[in-house]
Design an enzyme around this catalytic site. Structure first.
Site, short mmCIF file in Angstrom:
data_model
loop_
_atom_site.label_atom_id
_atom_site.label_comp_id
_atom_site.label_asym_id
_atom_site.label_seq_id
_atom_site.Cartn_x
_atom_site.Cartn_y
_atom_site.Cartn_z
N CYS A 131 -0.64 -3.00 15.09
CA CYS A 131 -0.39 -2.49 13.53
C CYS A 131 -0.95 -3.74 12.59
CB CYS A 131 1.26 -2.47 13.29
SG CYS A 131 1.59 -2.17 11.62
N CYS B 115 3.27 8.47 1.56
CA CYS B 115 3.50 7.42 2.87
C CYS B 115 3.87 6.21 1.91
CB CYS B 115 2.41 7.16 3.61
SG CYS B 115 2.59 6.21 5.13
N CYS C 44 -1.83 1.71 8.27
CA CYS C 44 -1.12 0.86 7.56
C CYS C 44 -1.40 -0.52 7.71
CB CYS C 44 0.72 1.11 7.90
SG CYS C 44 1.43 0.27 9.19
N CYS D 204 5.77 -7.37 7.47
CA CYS D 204 6.74 -6.75 8.32
C CYS D 204 7.03 -7.84 9.29
CB CYS D 204 6.34 -5.63 9.09
SG CYS D 204 7.44 -4.58 10.31
N CYS E 278 4.42 -5.66 15.78
CA CYS E 278 3.63 -4.78 16.88
C CYS E 278 1.94 -4.93 16.89
CB CYS E 278 3.95 -3.32 16.44
SG CYS E 278 5.69 -3.02 16.28
N GLU F 257 0.77 -1.10 -0.03
CA GLU F 257 0.17 -0.06 0.01
C GLU F 257 0.84 1.29 -0.11
OE1 GLU F 257 -2.38 -0.15 3.55
OE2 GLU F 257 -3.22 -2.18 3.31
N1 SAH Z 1 7.83 0.17 10.80
C1 SAH Z 1 8.28 1.59 10.98
C2 SAH Z 1 7.43 2.36 9.75
C3 SAH Z 1 6.02 1.84 9.58
S1 SAH Z 1 4.70 2.26 10.83
C4 SAH Z 1 7.92 1.70 12.26
O1 SAH Z 1 7.20 0.94 13.16
O2 SAH Z 1 8.15 2.88 12.77
C5 SAH Z 1 4.46 3.75 10.67
C6 SAH Z 1 3.90 4.19 11.88
O3 SAH Z 1 2.57 3.91 12.16
C7 SAH Z 1 4.52 3.66 13.27
O4 SAH Z 1 4.92 4.96 14.13
C8 SAH Z 1 3.42 2.79 13.89
O5 SAH Z 1 3.81 2.44 15.10
C9 SAH Z 1 2.38 3.37 13.43
N2 SAH Z 1 1.32 2.60 13.42
C10 SAH Z 1 0.99 1.25 13.27
N3 SAH Z 1 -0.16 0.79 13.35
C11 SAH Z 1 -0.89 1.78 13.65
C12 SAH Z 1 -2.36 2.09 14.07
N4 SAH Z 1 -3.28 1.00 14.02
N5 SAH Z 1 -2.80 3.22 14.23
C13 SAH Z 1 -1.81 4.35 14.26
N6 SAH Z 1 -0.37 4.26 14.10
C14 SAH Z 1 0.09 3.06 13.70
FE1 SF4 Z 2 6.18 -3.19 11.42
FE2 SF4 Z 2 4.00 -2.07 11.91
FE3 SF4 Z 2 5.74 -2.46 13.86
FE4 SF4 Z 2 6.11 -0.79 11.95
S1 SF4 Z 2 4.45 -0.64 13.52
S2 SF4 Z 2 7.63 -2.31 12.85
S3 SF4 Z 2 5.18 -1.72 10.15
S4 SF4 Z 2 4.84 -4.23 12.84
#
Ligand code: SAH
Ligand code: SF4
Length: 380
Positions: A136, A122, A366, A129, A133, A103
Site C-alpha cells: 500500500c 472513496c 490509495c 497511515c 501494509c 486524496e
Molecule cells: N486502511 C483501510 C482502508 C484503506 S485501504 C484498509 O486497509 O482496509 C482500502 C483498500 O485498498 C484495502 O483493502 C487495502 O488493502 C487496499 N489496497 C491498498 N493498497 C492497494 C494496492 N496497491 N492495490 C489494490 N488495493 C490496495
Molecule cells: Fe493503512 Fe494501506 Fe494498510 Fe489500509 S492498506 S491499513 S491504508 S497501510
C-alpha cells in the site's frame, strides 16, 4: 439527550462541517442565536450544497456575518484534479489547513440492467497511515494525523457539488440517465478508519442525517485492516453501515509478512470478531483480498481461504482485487489465475467477485497520487 461537548476556542474558527445537527443547534444557542437556524444552515450545506455563508439568503445578515467571522466550512485547497480518459474515475489531491495532503476519488458507474447509476466517493480518514501494509502506497508514508469529521465530510461535499453543477453521463451510452448526486461512500482512501473511530463515526452520522445529506447507512462502507476491539465496538453502534475487512492472506504466516497488524490481531481473533459482528448485526461482511501474483494467489491459497471463510456461510463475501502496481514491485495475476482462484472459492461455497480495475491512467490506488506529487516536488 446528552449534551455534546464542543470545543470553542477564541482564536480558532469552528468548522461547521464537523458538527451534527444537535451540536450546531447548541453552538448557535451558546451565541444567543435561535436553535431553528441550525436546520436552515444544514439545508444550505447539505441540500443546496452551498460553500459560502453569504449564499444562505434566509439567514439574517447579522448571522451570516457572524458565521463568516466565527465559523468555516472545511477549508480545503484542491491541489490537483485528474479525470481518467473515460471520465469514470476522478481523483483529487487536497491540501488541509495545516498543509497535509490527502486524496479522494470519485468513481462513476453507469446504470447496468436492473441497477441504477452510482457515484461512489472513496474517502480518506487519515493523512498517511500507521499500519504499513507492504503493498500500500499510503502505508509506506507513515502516519501524519487523524482527519477531523469536518475534513471527512468536506471530501464528500466537494464531489457532490461537482456532480450537482455538471451531472455525469457515461460517454458512448446514449440515452443513459445522467447522475447528479453521490449514491455511496467508501472509507477506502488514505488511512485506517477504525484507528480514527470517533471522527469517522461522527462524519458518517452527519452524512446520514435526514435533515442534511441524508445518505443511507447501507450506502456507506467502512474498510478496516482488522482492528479487533474497534470491530466489536462498531457492532454495537446500531448503524447499518457495511463492513469490509482487509484480509489479503489466509494464514498468519503470510499475513504477517504483508500486514504487520496481524502480529497484534491474528486471523483467528479477527474471524471470531467478524462472527460476533455478524451475530450482533445480521449483516454480511466483505473480505477484501488483494491478489499479489506469486505471493497469495495460488490454488492452495484459494483453498485455505475457502476453508477459513466457509463457516461464515452466506455472511462472508470475498472481493478479489488485483493489486494496483505500487513502488513495492507487486504484480497483479493474469486473468487465468484470477479465474482459477475464484472457482476454488466457489467450490467452498464462498461467494466472491472481482473488482474491475479502473483509473490506472491517473494512479488511482490509495496514496499513489500523493506519492507522485511529492516525488515531483522533491525533484523540482
Ligand atoms: N486502511 C483501510 C482502508 C484503506 S485501504 C484498509 O486497509 O482496509 C482500502 C483498500 O485498498 C484495502 O483493502 C487495502 O488493502 C487496499 N489496497 C491498498 N493498497 C492497494 C494496492 N496497491 N492495490 C489494490 N488495493 C490496495
Ligand atoms: Fe493503512 Fe494501506 Fe494498510 Fe489500509 S492498506 S491499513 S491504508 S497501510
Amino acid at each position: 439527550m446528552t449534551t455534546l461537548p464542543i470545543s470553542v476556542s477564541t482564536n480558532k474558527k469552528t468548522d461547521l462541517l464537523a458538527l451534527s445537527l444537535p451540536q450546531l443547534q447548541q453552538w448557535l444557542v451558546e451565541r444567543g442565536e435561535a436553535a431553528f437556524r441550525a436546520k436552515q444552515i444544514y439545508q444550505w450545506l447539505y441540500k443546496q450544497l452551498v460553500s459560502d455563508f453569504a449564499a444562505m439568503s434566509n439567514l439574517p445578515q447579522a448571522l451570516r456575518q457572524r458565521l463568516t467571522n466565527e465559523a468555516t466550512l472545511g477549508p480545503l485547497i484542491v491541489r490537483s484534479e485528474q479525470h481518467s480518459k473515460d471520465d469514470r474515475t476522478r481523483k483529487i489531491l487536497l491540501e488541509l489547513a495545516d498543509g497535509k495532503l490527502i486524496e479522494s476519488v470519485l468513481m462513476l458507474y453507469p446504470a447496468l440492467g436492473e441497477s441504477s447509476a452510482r457515484a461512489t466517493v472513496c474517502v480518506s480518514s487519515q493523512a498517511g497511515c500507521a499500519y504499513g501494509c507492504t503493498f500500500c502506497a499510503t502505508g509506506q508514508m507513515g502516519f501524519d494525523r487523524h482527519l477531523s469529521a469536518g475534513e471527512i465530510v468536506a471530501q464528500v461535499l466537494y464531489f457532490a457539488r461537482e456532480l450537482r453543477a455538471a451531472p455525469w453521463t457515461a460517454a458512448g451510452l446514449p440515452g443513459s440517465n445522467a447522475i447528479d448526486h453521490i449514491t455511496n461512500i467508501v472509507l477506502m482512501g488514505m488511512g485506517e478508519p477504525l484507528h480514527n473511530y470517533d471522527n469517522v463515526l461522527q462524519a458518517l452520522r452527519i452524512l446520514n442525517s435526514p435533515d442534511g445529506f441524508n445518505l443511507g447507512a447501507r450506502h456507506m462502507t467502512v474498510s478496516t485492516v482488522g482492528l479487533v476491539p474497534a470491530i466489536r465496538k462498531l457492532s454495537q453502534e446500531h448503524l447499518q453501515v457495511n463492513l469490509a475487512i482487509s484480509l489479503h492472506a489466509p494464514t498468519d504466516e503470510l499475513r504477517g509478512q504483508t500486514m504487520p497488524v496481524n502480529r497484534k490481531y491474528p486471523i483467528a481473533e479477527l474471524i471470531a470478531a467478524c462472527q460476533d459482528y455478524i451475530a450482533a448485526t445480521g449483516r454480511q461482511v466483505t473480505f477484501e483480498y488483494v491478489l499479489l501474483s506469486g505471493v497469495n494467489d495460488t490454488p492452495s491459497h484459494a483453498h485455505l481461504l475457502g476453508e477459513l471463510l466457509a463457516p461464515l456461510k452466506q455472511f462472508a463475501h470475498v472481493n478479489c482485487i488485483p493489486v494496483n502496481a505500487t513502488s513495492a514491485g507487486y504484480r497483479p495475476p493474469g486473468p487465468d489465475a484470477i479465474r482459477t482462484f475464484r472457482a476454488i472459492l466457489q467450490e467452498h461455497n464462498v461467494s466472491n467477485s472481482v473488482r474491475a480495475e479502473r483509473g490506472d491512467d491517473i494512479a488511482a490506488a490509495c496514496g499513489q497520487l500523493r506519492t507522485r506529487f511529492e516525488n515531483r516536488q522533491s525533484q523540482s
